[in-house]
Design a protein around this motif. Structure first.
Motif, PDB file in Angstrom:
ATOM      1  N   ARG A 195      -7.984   6.493   7.754  1.00  0.00           N
ATOM      2  CA  ARG A 195      -8.142   5.062   8.046  1.00  0.00           C
ATOM      3  C   ARG A 195      -7.290   4.205   7.121  1.00  0.00           C
ATOM      4  N   HIS A 196      -6.401   4.837   6.394  1.00  0.00           N
ATOM      5  CA  HIS A 196      -5.515   4.123   5.471  1.00  0.00           C
ATOM      6  C   HIS A 196      -4.582   3.195   6.254  1.00  0.00           C
ATOM      7  N   PRO A 197      -4.220   2.029   5.681  1.00  0.00           N
ATOM      8  CA  PRO A 197      -3.289   1.120   6.375  1.00  0.00           C
ATOM      9  C   PRO A 197      -1.939   1.765   6.696  1.00  0.00           C
ATOM     10  N   GLN A 198      -1.532   2.749   5.902  1.00  0.00           N
ATOM     11  CA  GLN A 198      -0.289   3.479   6.166  1.00  0.00           C
ATOM     12  C   GLN A 198      -0.633   4.838   6.781  1.00  0.00           C
ATOM     13  N   ALA A 199       0.189   5.297   7.697  1.00  0.00           N
ATOM     14  CA  ALA A 199      -0.055   6.598   8.330  1.00  0.00           C
ATOM     15  C   ALA A 199       0.110   7.715   7.309  1.00  0.00           C
ATOM     16  N   PRO A 200      -0.882   8.575   7.145  1.00  0.00           N
ATOM     17  CA  PRO A 200      -0.783   9.649   6.156  1.00  0.00           C
ATOM     18  C   PRO A 200       0.273  10.687   6.545  1.00  0.00           C
ATOM     19  N   LEU A 201       0.822  11.331   5.525  1.00  0.00           N
ATOM     20  CA  LEU A 201       1.736  12.452   5.728  1.00  0.00           C
ATOM     21  C   LEU A 201       1.036  13.705   5.228  1.00  0.00           C
ATOM     22  N   GLN A 256       0.839  -1.199   0.000  1.00  0.00           N
ATOM     23  CA  GLN A 256       0.000   0.000   0.000  1.00  0.00           C
ATOM     24  C   GLN A 256       0.878   1.254   0.000  1.00  0.00           C
ATOM     25  N   PRO A 257       0.588   2.212  -0.884  1.00  0.00           N
ATOM     26  CA  PRO A 257       1.377   3.448  -0.902  1.00  0.00           C
ATOM     27  C   PRO A 257       1.078   4.305   0.316  1.00  0.00           C
TER      28      PRO A 257
END
Length: 343
Positions: free
Chosen positions: A238-244, A219-220
């Motif tokens: 709620r994305h699997p990766q923490a947003p920046l 996942q990006p």
């Protein structure tokens, strides 16, 4: 000495092996060792930072002396420097390899030069076999080495008359299911996916890479650029990766920070404003334009002001591929000049 069919097949295998390695600060590299009779006697790939490089990984699976007179087929020029591991060129020489076939030159000022070292030791060397395929696998790493920033792909979907949305702002869906599935596969191949705050507030995208209803394993990292606040209930949170989040319009600064985090490829998907800003700043390495056979009219253009006031100032592109996707057509293009000049 020309590359033979056995070596070509071995390179195809080495390219497959390269993709098994993780994307990151080091390139994905694969290697195959061929006996003098052409039989594959060992395979290897780079498993990540601090681990043996692909050539050494392959050699480690052989008994001492078993590589004497062998051919090493590698997707990237064997390195010529000592970092966390020793120089691969020297490892191949010491193993007794008599020939090396590789796809791409190493662009590093420090790590490059392995081919010359091999030739100086009497090893036969051929370069360039399936270089285009190898380039696609590690283009993010190559851009980071040359330009000190991630490789940037800007994507948009448009009508045949160049509109990204209808007059009321609706845009789901301009393109069909085949085009949307292609987008998700390409998202999964990127380290990060970027949108502007306008897109977050208008569309509330999740920015995940999906295979049907399921998520791809890779996942990006979601990136939001702009000064407006992203709501706490936004899907992106709620994305699997923490947003920046970047409260700035300085795209050079954003890419510099992403580069410092080890991100080497960015998929820009965030609407006409952000896409146009990247183009105007000369920060685009590839364009993906998904073109649907519909007409919308109006002023919702796929690109807005990109700093072109006359035809002489047009941003010239080279089409790499026209790809039919159901009823839609994907134009894959890159700057017609060198990446260092910007799009």
């Amino acid at each position: 000495m020309a590359v033979n069919e056995t070596e070509r097949r071995a390179m195809s295998r080495a390219l497959e092996l390269a993709t098994l390695g993780p994307r990151g600060v080091n390139p994905q590299v694969g290697a195959v060792i061929l006996a003098p009779d052409g039989e594959i006697i060992a395979e290897g790939w780079h498993h990540g930072a601090g681990t043996p490089h692909a050539e050494v990984d392959a050699l480690s699976k052989l008994a001492p002396g078993a590589a004497r007179g062998a051919t090493a087929v590698v997707t990237l020029e064997p390195c010529n420097h000592t970092g966390r591991t020793g120089p691969c060129a020297l490892a191949l020489i010491e193993a007794g390899v008599s020939r090396v076939v590789y796809a791409l030159d190493d662009p590093g000022a420090v790590s490059g030069g392995g081919a010359e070292r091999l030739r100086s030791a009497g090893v036969s060397v051929d370069a360039g076999e399936q270089a285009d395929v190898a380039h696609r696998i590690i283009e993010g790493w190559l851009t980071a080495q040359r330009l000190g920033r991630p490789h940037v792909t800007v994507k948009w979907a448009q009508s045949l008359d160049g509109r990204a949305a209808a007059s009321d702002g609706s845009s789901q869906w301009i393109t069909g299911s085949a085009a949307r599935a292609d987008v998700h596969r390409r998202r999964a191949d990127a380290d990060a996916i970027a949108v502007g705050t306008g897109t977050v507030l208008t569309d509330d995208p999740s920015l995940t890479a999906r295979d049907g209803d399921a998520l791809f394993e890779d996942q990006p990292v979601p990136v939001v650029i702009g000064s407006r606040t992203t709501p706490e209930e936004a899907a992106i949170r709620r994305h699997p990766q923490a947003p920046l989040f970047y409260d700035t319009h300085d795209l050079h600064a954003v890419l510099a920070d992403l580069h410092s985090r080890g991100i080497q490829s960015v998929f820009v998907e965030g609407g006409p404003t952000l896409a146009s800003a990247f183009v105007a700043a000369g920060l685009v390495d590839r364009v993906l334009a998904y073109i649907a056979p519909v007409l919308l009219g109006g002023d919702r253009l796929a690109l807005t002001d990109i700093g072109v006031s006359s035809i002489d100032a047009a941003h010239r592109l080279t089409i790499e591929e026209w790809l039919p996707l159901g009823a839609d057509l994907l134009a894959i293009a890159a700057p017609a000049h060198s990446p260092e000049e910007g799009i």
